[in-house]
Scaffold this motif. Structure first.
Motif, PDB file in Angstrom:
ATOM      1  N   UNK A 101       0.844  -1.199   0.000  1.00 22.66           N
ATOM      2  CA  UNK A 101       0.000   0.000   0.000  1.00 22.66           C
ATOM      3  C   UNK A 101       0.882   1.252   0.000  1.00 22.66           C
ATOM      4  N   UNK A 102       0.544   2.201  -0.865  1.00 26.05           N
ATOM      5  CA  UNK A 102       1.368   3.403  -1.020  1.00 26.05           C
ATOM      6  C   UNK A 102       0.649   4.669  -0.548  1.00 26.05           C
ATOM      7  N   UNK A 103      -0.359   4.515   0.303  1.00 28.63           N
ATOM      8  CA  UNK A 103      -1.048   5.694   0.814  1.00 28.63           C
ATOM      9  C   UNK A 103      -0.135   6.457   1.773  1.00 28.63           C
ATOM     10  N   UNK A 104      -0.557   7.663   2.152  1.00 32.01           N
ATOM     11  CA  UNK A 104       0.288   8.521   2.985  1.00 32.01           C
ATOM     12  C   UNK A 104       0.468   7.987   4.397  1.00 32.01           C
ATOM     13  N   UNK A 105      -0.397   7.057   4.815  1.00 28.78           N
ATOM     14  CA  UNK A 105      -0.227   6.450   6.137  1.00 28.78           C
ATOM     15  C   UNK A 105       0.787   5.314   6.120  1.00 28.78           C
ATOM     16  N   UNK A 145       9.729  11.230   3.039  1.00 26.31           N
ATOM     17  CA  UNK A 145      10.870  10.347   2.737  1.00 26.31           C
ATOM     18  C   UNK A 145      10.534   9.249   1.746  1.00 26.31           C
ATOM     19  N   UNK A 146       9.230   8.921   1.599  1.00 26.09           N
ATOM     20  CA  UNK A 146       8.843   7.820   0.722  1.00 26.09           C
ATOM     21  C   UNK A 146       9.113   6.459   1.325  1.00 26.09           C
ATOM     22  N   UNK A 147       9.446   6.404   2.609  1.00 30.71           N
ATOM     23  CA  UNK A 147       9.781   5.135   3.265  1.00 30.71           C
ATOM     24  C   UNK A 147       8.564   4.556   3.982  1.00 30.71           C
ATOM     25  N   UNK A 148       8.568   3.226   4.116  1.00 27.79           N
ATOM     26  CA  UNK A 148       7.466   2.545   4.782  1.00 27.79           C
ATOM     27  C   UNK A 148       7.395   2.946   6.251  1.00 27.79           C
ATOM     28  N   UNK A 149       6.185   3.011   6.776  1.00 32.26           N
ATOM     29  CA  UNK A 149       5.991   3.386   8.173  1.00 32.26           C
ATOM     30  C   UNK A 149       5.742   2.164   9.060  1.00 32.26           C
ATOM     31  N   UNK A 150       5.862   0.972   8.495  1.00 29.32           N
ATOM     32  CA  UNK A 150       5.601  -0.249   9.271  1.00 29.32           C
ATOM     33  C   UNK A 150       6.501  -1.364   8.770  1.00 29.32           C
ATOM     34  N   UNK A 205       6.336  -1.958  -9.850  1.00 31.27           N
ATOM     35  CA  UNK A 205       6.509  -0.505 -10.016  1.00 31.27           C
ATOM     36  C   UNK A 205       7.270   0.148  -8.873  1.00 31.27           C
ATOM     37  N   UNK A 206       7.343  -0.520  -7.715  1.00 29.25           N
ATOM     38  CA  UNK A 206       8.016   0.079  -6.572  1.00 29.25           C
ATOM     39  C   UNK A 206       9.521  -0.165  -6.589  1.00 29.25           C
ATOM     40  N   UNK A 207       9.966  -1.184  -7.287  1.00 30.21           N
ATOM     41  CA  UNK A 207      11.397  -1.502  -7.260  1.00 30.21           C
ATOM     42  C   UNK A 207      11.992  -1.610  -8.662  1.00 30.21           C
TER      43      UNK A 207
END
Length: 555
Positions: A169-173, A179-184, A241-243
Motif C-alpha cells: 500500500x502506497x497511501x500517505x499512512x 521520505x517515501x519510506x514505509x511506516x511499518x 513498479x516500486x522496485x
C-alpha cells in the motif's frame, strides 16, 4: 557605501514617464536625485522618501513604482493597483515565451541541441500506452484475482496475494510523504489480511480498490489501498513498479564519421551554464549522452572545483584511493601511466575496482603542449563489429575471465572481468572491459591453448577498437570538459612534449548506481508517467536488432 544593484527591464514594460505612487518612508540609507520624474527607467526599482529638502531614491525588493510626496497615486484603490500589476506579469510572461520561441528557432536553424526532450517518432513507439487490462476483481482465500477485460483476448488473469497487496500500500499512512519510506514492518501484518467481496472492486479507470477490515496497522479500523491501472499493467508483466530498474535507452553506436557528424550538428556539446542552470537543455544533453556515452561541455570556468559542479548535476561523486578528484599531469615516478607524457593507448579506468566507475569526467585546465590529443572509441560498436565478422572470437571474449589488478602504495586491488559482457538471452554486447596497462597475469594453471585463443580473439577486438575509422580524436582546449561512459567508451591520449607547454586535466568519477538513478529520472520524464517498455527478451531483442542494423549499414 555600496550602491544598490540596478536591474533593467524591457522598455515596453517600464512605466510611463512621470507616473508616481504614494510616498513611503524608507529607513535604509537613501540615494538622492534632483528630479525623479526625468529618470523613468528607475520607476520599477525606486521610491522617493520624504525629505526636508529633496526627494531620495532607494532600491526596495517589494516596491514596483516610483513614489513621491509631491504626487498622488495614479490608482484609485488597491484592486486597481493589483490588476495593473497582474497585467504587467502577463506581459512579462508573453515576452519570455516570445524570446524562448525565438531561441528555439535560432538553435534549430543552426542545427544545435534541441530545447526539448520530446521523444522522436521511433521513441514514441518505444513508450508503452496506459490501457487498463482488467475489468473485474474476484476475492479468493489468500489472494485477489483480476479478470481481463472483453478486448483483452491474449491477457491471462492476474493473481495477487492479499499479504502482498496490503504490504505494498502506497497511501500517505503507509509511506511517509516526505521520505517515501514505509511506516511499518511487514511482520506487523497478518498472514492473510481480512477483507470481503464487497470491499474488493475494480474502478472505472482500471485501478483496484481494496478495503481492509479490522486492519492491524489502523487500530482495528478499515484501511483503503488503491493500485493504479499503470501499476497493475506492470505487475502483469512481472515488473514491480516500486522496485523497477528502468531498461536502458536505445544506444547510438558510433564510429569516427558518425560521431563527428553529431559533433558538427551540436548534439554532443552543451554550454556549462546550460548544463548547470537550464533544466530543459540539461535533460536534452543528458538524453543524448545516454545514447552515445560521450559528450563535451564548453565555457567551463577555469577553476579546479568546476568538475565537481558538473558532476553534481548528475549525482554524488565516487571516492577512490585517488580521492574525490584527481589531477592528470606529467610527473616523475608516476603511480599511474596516465601521469606521464607517453602515449596512452585506449583503455577503461579501474577495471580492478569494485564498483568500476560508470562515468568519468575530465576538465581541461591547460593544454598548451605539442601533442596530447585525446582519443575515444565506442567499445560496444567494436564488439558488435566482431560479432558480425568473427562469431567464434566474440564468443571466446564473452566467456573467458581476464584478471586486472593494482598493487602500489599499500593499495591492493584485484578483480576478473569478461572482455565483453553480453546479454545471455540475445547475445548482444552491453559492456566492455579493456585495460591492457592494468591486466595482470592469467592463472598459471590455465591451459596454454586457451590463453593463446583468448590472445588471438583479443587482438582482433583491439584492431577494431583502434581502427582509424572507429576512433574520434580531439585536442581538448582549456575550458572544455568531457564526460564519457566508462563501461562502454574507451579513452586514450597521444604523446605530448612537456618542454613546450603544460597539460593539466582535472578528473572525477560517478558510480553505476548514481548514474542509473539519473537515467531512471530521465526515462520517467520521457515517458510522461506512462510505463516504459518492459524489460523482456522481446524488447531487448528488438533493440539488439536495431543496433546490429546500425553497425551493418556502415560496412
Amino acid at each position: 557605501m555600496t550602491r544598490p544593484a540596478r536591474i533593467g527591464l524591457p522598455t515596453a514594460l517600464r512605466p510611463a514617464r512621470g507616473v508616481l505612487a504614494v510616498p513611503r518612508l524608507c529607513t535604509t540609507p537613501a540615494r538622492s536625485s534632483r528630479d525623479p520624474t526625468i529618470r523613468p527607467h528607475l520607476a520599477r526599482h525606486y521610491h522617493v522618501t520624504p525629505n526636508i529638502t529633496k526627494p531620495r531614491l532607494r532600491l526596495t525588493a517589494n516596491e514596483t513604482k516610483l513614489t513621491s510626496r509631491f504626487s498622488p497615486s495614479p490608482f484609485k484603490d488597491a484592486a486597481e493597483h493589483e490588476a495593473a500589476l497582474r497585467k504587467e506579469v502577463e506581459d512579462l510572461k508573453e515576452l519570455v515565451a516570445k524570446l524562448q520561441k525565438e531561441r528555439e528557432q535560432l538553435v534549430a536553424a543552426k542545427g544545435g541541441v534541441p530545447n526539448t526532450i520530446e521523444p522522436n517518432l521511433a521513441e514514441r513507439e518505444y513508450i508503452s500506452q496506459d490501457v487498463p487490462l482488467f475489468s473485474d476483481a474476484k476475492l479468493g482465500t489468500k489472494e485477489i484475482k483480476l479478470i481481463p477485460g472483453p478486448g483483452s483476448d491474449n491477457v491471462k488473469p492476474l493473481t495477487l496475494s492479499r499479504l502482498w497487496l496490503r504490504d505494498s500500500c502506497s497511501c500517505s499512512k503507509c509511506l511517509d510523504p516526505d521520505s517515501g519510506q514505509k511506516t511499518f514492518s511487514t511482520t506487523d501484518l497478518p498472514d492473510i489480511p481480512a477483507t470481503s467481496n464487497e470491499n474488493v472492486r475494480l474502478q472505472r479507470d482500471g485501478s483496484l480498490e481494496v478495503i481492509w477490515e479490522k486492519d492491524s496497522l489502523s487500530n482495528g479500523e478499515s484501511h483503503r489501498t488503491i493500485v493504479s491501472a499503470n501499476d497493475l499493467n506492470l505487475l502483469y508483466h512481472n515488473y514491480n513498479p516500486r522496485i523497477q530498474l528502468q531498461p536502458p535507452i536505445p544506444r547510438t553506436l558510433w564510429d569516427n564519421a558518425s560521431f563527428t557528424e553529431l559533433v558538427r550538428s551540436g548534439a554532443c556539446h552543451i554550454d556549462y551554464n546550460d548544463w548547470r542552470n537550464n533544466d530543459e537543455a540539461f535533460w536534452a544533453a543528458f538524453h543524448q549522452f545516454t545514447k552515445t556515452g560521450l559528450i563535451f561541455l564548453t565555457n567551463v570556468p577555469q577553476e579546479e572545483h568546476s568538475v565537481i559542479n558538473i558532476a553534481n548535476r548528475i549525482g554524488p561523486l565516487q571516492y577512490t584511493f585517488y580521492g574525490w578528484t584527481w589531477d592528470v599531469k606529467s610527473k616523475p615516478r608516476a603511480e599511474n601511466v596516465a601521469y606521464t607524457n607517453v602515449f596512452l593507448g585506449l583503455h577503461q579506468d579501474l577495471m580492478y575496482h569494485d564498483p568500476i566507475p560508470r562515468l568519468q569526467l575530465l576538465h581541461c585546465l591547460a593544454n598548451s603542449c605539442e601533442g596530447g590529443e585525446s582519443i575515444f572509441s565506442d567499445g560496444v560498436h567494436a564488439a558488435l563489429q566482431l560479432y558480425n565478422t568473427d562469431r567464434e572470437a566474440y564468443d571466446f571474449l564473452v566467456n573467458i575471465d581476464v584478471p586486472f589488478g593494482y598493487d602500489k602504495g599499500g593499495h591492493h586491488y584485484f578483480s576478473t572481468r569478461k572482455t565483453i559482457e553480453a546479454d545471455p538471452a540475445t547475445g548482444a554486447p552491453f559492456i566492455t572491459h579493456w585495460a591492457p596497462p592494468f591486466q595482470t597475469s592469467f592463472p598459471s594453471k590455465r591451459n596454454g591453448i586457451a590463453l593463446r585463443r583468448w590472445r588471438d580473439a583479443a587482438e582482433k577486438f583491439q584492431k577494431l577498437l583502434e581502427k582509424e575509422d572507429n576512433m574520434y580524436e580531439v585536442k581538448m582546449k582549456p575550458g572544455e570538459c568531457v564526460i564519457f561512459d566508462n563501461s562502454r567508451v574507451l579513452h586514450g591520449r597521444r604523446e605530448f612534449e612537456t618542454s613546450t607547454g603544460s597539460r593539466w586535466l582535472k578528473g572525477t568519477y560517478i558510480t553505476p548506481q548514481v548514474y542509473r538513478a539519473k537515467e531512471t529520472e530521465l526515462v520517467r520524464r520521457l515517458s510522461k508517467g506512462k510505463p516504459w517498455p518492459l524489460d523482456s527478451v522481446e524488447e531487448r531483442s528488438r533493440i539488439w536488432q536495431l543496433e546490429r542494423d546500425m553497425v551493418e549499414r556502415r560496412k
